[in-house]
Design a protein around this motif. Structure first.
Motif, short mmCIF file in Angstrom:
data_model
loop_
_atom_site.label_atom_id
_atom_site.label_comp_id
_atom_site.label_asym_id
_atom_site.label_seq_id
_atom_site.Cartn_x
_atom_site.Cartn_y
_atom_site.Cartn_z
N PRO A 155 4.76 -0.57 -13.33
CA PRO A 155 4.51 -0.31 -14.78
C PRO A 155 3.03 -0.33 -15.21
N TYR A 156 2.89 0.13 -16.47
CA TYR A 156 1.22 -0.07 -16.56
C TYR A 156 0.54 0.57 -15.91
N ALA A 157 0.77 1.84 -15.41
CA ALA A 157 -0.17 2.19 -14.25
C ALA A 157 -1.53 2.49 -14.38
N GLU A 158 -2.03 2.74 -15.54
CA GLU A 158 -3.39 2.75 -15.70
C GLU A 158 -4.40 1.61 -15.74
N VAL A 159 -3.52 0.36 -15.82
CA VAL A 159 -4.10 -0.86 -15.88
C VAL A 159 -3.95 -1.41 -14.36
N ASN A 160 -3.04 -0.96 -13.59
CA ASN A 160 -2.82 -1.82 -12.38
C ASN A 160 -3.00 -0.91 -11.03
N LEU A 161 -3.11 0.32 -11.08
CA LEU A 161 -3.25 1.10 -9.74
C LEU A 161 -4.58 0.98 -9.47
N VAL A 162 -4.83 0.80 -7.97
CA VAL A 162 -6.27 0.67 -7.62
C VAL A 162 -6.45 1.78 -6.37
N ALA A 163 -7.46 2.77 -6.47
CA ALA A 163 -7.66 3.81 -5.52
C ALA A 163 -7.95 3.19 -4.10
N LEU A 164 -7.30 3.64 -3.12
CA LEU A 164 -7.52 3.12 -1.77
C LEU A 164 -8.43 3.83 -1.02
N PRO A 165 -9.59 3.51 -0.55
CA PRO A 165 -10.55 4.37 0.12
C PRO A 165 -10.01 4.89 1.21
N ASP A 166 -10.12 6.00 1.86
CA ASP A 166 -9.74 6.46 3.06
C ASP A 166 -10.05 5.78 4.41
N GLU A 167 -11.21 5.12 4.15
CA GLU A 167 -11.50 4.17 5.31
C GLU A 167 -10.54 2.94 5.54
N ASP A 222 -11.30 -5.79 -10.76
CA ASP A 222 -12.06 -6.73 -10.01
C ASP A 222 -12.01 -6.24 -8.36
N TYR A 223 -11.22 -5.36 -8.15
CA TYR A 223 -10.87 -4.79 -6.82
C TYR A 223 -11.96 -4.24 -6.05
N PRO A 224 -12.99 -3.50 -6.69
CA PRO A 224 -14.09 -2.34 -6.24
C PRO A 224 -15.08 -3.30 -5.52
N ALA A 225 -15.45 -4.64 -5.83
CA ALA A 225 -16.30 -5.45 -5.10
C ALA A 225 -15.69 -6.12 -3.68
N ALA A 248 0.95 -1.12 0.04
CA ALA A 248 -0.22 -0.12 -0.02
C ALA A 248 1.01 1.36 -0.08
N ALA A 249 0.73 2.12 -0.67
CA ALA A 249 1.46 3.39 -0.97
C ALA A 249 0.83 4.55 -1.15
N THR A 250 1.52 5.61 -1.45
CA THR A 250 1.08 6.91 -2.23
C THR A 250 1.87 7.13 -3.48
N ILE A 251 1.23 7.60 -4.31
CA ILE A 251 2.01 8.00 -5.65
C ILE A 251 2.91 9.16 -5.53
N ALA A 252 4.37 8.76 -5.84
CA ALA A 252 5.17 9.89 -5.56
C ALA A 252 5.58 10.54 -6.77
N GLU A 253 5.41 9.93 -8.09
CA GLU A 253 5.58 10.47 -9.44
C GLU A 253 4.93 9.72 -10.50
N VAL A 254 4.74 10.43 -11.41
CA VAL A 254 3.71 9.84 -12.50
C VAL A 254 4.30 10.45 -13.86
N GLN A 312 -1.97 10.42 -4.30
CA GLN A 312 -3.14 9.48 -4.14
C GLN A 312 -2.66 8.23 -3.69
N ARG A 313 -3.51 7.91 -2.74
CA ARG A 313 -3.33 6.78 -1.90
C ARG A 313 -3.82 5.13 -2.88
N VAL A 314 -2.89 4.23 -2.79
CA VAL A 314 -3.03 3.33 -3.75
C VAL A 314 -2.83 1.82 -3.46
N ILE A 315 -3.45 0.83 -3.88
CA ILE A 315 -2.90 -0.41 -3.69
C ILE A 315 -2.62 -1.02 -5.27
N VAL A 316 -1.78 -2.20 -5.05
CA VAL A 316 -1.50 -2.61 -6.58
C VAL A 316 -1.80 -3.94 -6.54
#
Length: 353
Positions: free
Chosen positions: A125-137, A300-303, A63-69, A80-84
């Motif tokens: 790599p391939y950020a648009e395919v692999n990043l998942v936004a991590l809810p604040d909760e 498939d992560y949102p569910a 679990a991480a925050t984006i440092a550079e895009v 942004q907070r993300v998981i991968v």
């Protein structure tokens, strides 16, 4: 940056300064807030994965925050907070186009075929395919278990094993992925039997929904496995509808298959050695299915995240230890014996907030 590094398979890893990762085209650099210590990391350290090149930085569930895009990446920004998912899919191969990124034929895996997340920063790599936004909760420590063990368990239960409410499910191995299977399956109405050699792991399985537990022998005895299979057949009135091997051992697979009822489904989660010897004379006779399950695609992560946010499952309760980079070497060494109960996460920085 500081990272855990090993120069030879099986040698004690060290914590040292290494170059920060380079920003990949179409990718991002993440600042790692929390990263899980997984059995697969132990396999990488032992040299069991042919994709690992030396020297190496392990770590793959983070679990991480984006440092550079990278300038070509759309929809993501620093902070942004993300998981991968631990499988970083290319997004363009046949499997990806069909929505099966978890079996991408050009996949990259941090911690295996390039340097991973036991470090302050990691490239994805391939950020648009692999990043998942991590809810604040959802906190970072909880999220660190979602990208590998929990996501693997979720897809194994809901898609690959297609476990239905009321069905008997026998889970062999109650480490991180096994306990995740127990928790998810129980929340969805399955009747769960947990099998392990560790009484503490079985106690956690009971707390998280297992209706029955069985203490297995730690030895390779065939008779011990037959006893467990017979107990499961008697308890379920003929065999479990689904079994899952969350360890990856020849004897476990044999016991799991023998625990199934006719036309039952076995799901393989644990990584097996290159060669195993099994008696499969009954596989065709009873029309058994043996299925593999490996991770889950980011889309498939949102569910799964909705299930976590609802409180129906509590992966945060599986986190039983928090360590820093300096404690990784002894923690990896300890995994050469019996797997500890629960999930250990690593904070590469002193303050993961």
């Amino acid at each position: 940056m500081r990272a855990v590094l090993f120069h030879q398979f099986g040698d004690a890893p060290i914590v040292t300064d290494v170059p920060e990762p380079e920003l990949p085209k179409g990718g991002v650099i993440l600042q790692v807030r929390s990263t899980g210590l997984c059995r697969s990391d132990w396999h990488a350290w032992q040299g069991h994965d042919p994709g690992v090149a030396l020297p190496h930085v392990p770590g793959h569930e983070l679990a991480a925050t984006i440092a550079e895009v990278d300038s070509g990446v759309r929809g993501w920004r620093p902070g942004q907070r993300v998981i991968v998912p631990f499988i970083c899919a290319c997004g363009n191969c046949e499997q990806c186009r069909e929505g099966n990124q978890q079996v991408c034929t050009r996949q990259l895996q941090p911690g295996f075929n390039y340097w991973g997340s036991f470090a302050e920063y990691v490239a994805i790599p391939y950020a648009e395919v692999n990043l998942v936004a991590l809810p604040d909760e959802i906190g970072y420590d909880t999220a660190a278990s979602l990208g590998c063990r929990f996501a693997t368990a979720y897809r194994a239960v809901t898609v690959v094993g297609a476990v239905r409410p009321g069905e008997w499910l026998a889970v062999f191995g109650c480490g991180g992925v096994g306990l995740s299977v127990v928790m998810i399956a129980a929340a969805l109405g399955a009747r769960v039997i947990a099998v392990d050699t560790n009484p503490a792991a079985l106690s956690m399985a009971t707390r998280h929904g297992a209706q029955h537990t069985m203490l297995a022998s730690s030895g390779p005895s065939d008779s011990a496995g037959d006893d467990v299979a017979e107990q499961i057949r008697q308890l379920t009135g003929g065999g479990a509808a689904v079994t899952m091997d969350a360890i990856g051992a020849e004897s476990v697979v044999q016991t799991a298959l023998r625990s199934l009822k006719p036309r039952g489904r076995h799901v393989q989660l644990g990584l097996l050695p290159d060669q195993v010897r099994l008696d499969l004379s009954f596989l065709a006779f009873w029309e058994l299915s043996w299925l593999g399950s490996h991770g889950m695609a980011a889309h498939d992560y949102p569910a799964m995240l909705d299930l976590v946010r609802s409180g129906a499952v509590r992966p945060d309760e599986l986190v039983t230890g928090v360590i820093g980079l300096d404690e990784v070497a002894p923690a990896l060494s300890a995994m050469s014996g019996a797997a500890p109960a629960g999930i250990t996460v690593i904070h590469p920085a002193a303050d993961p907030s």
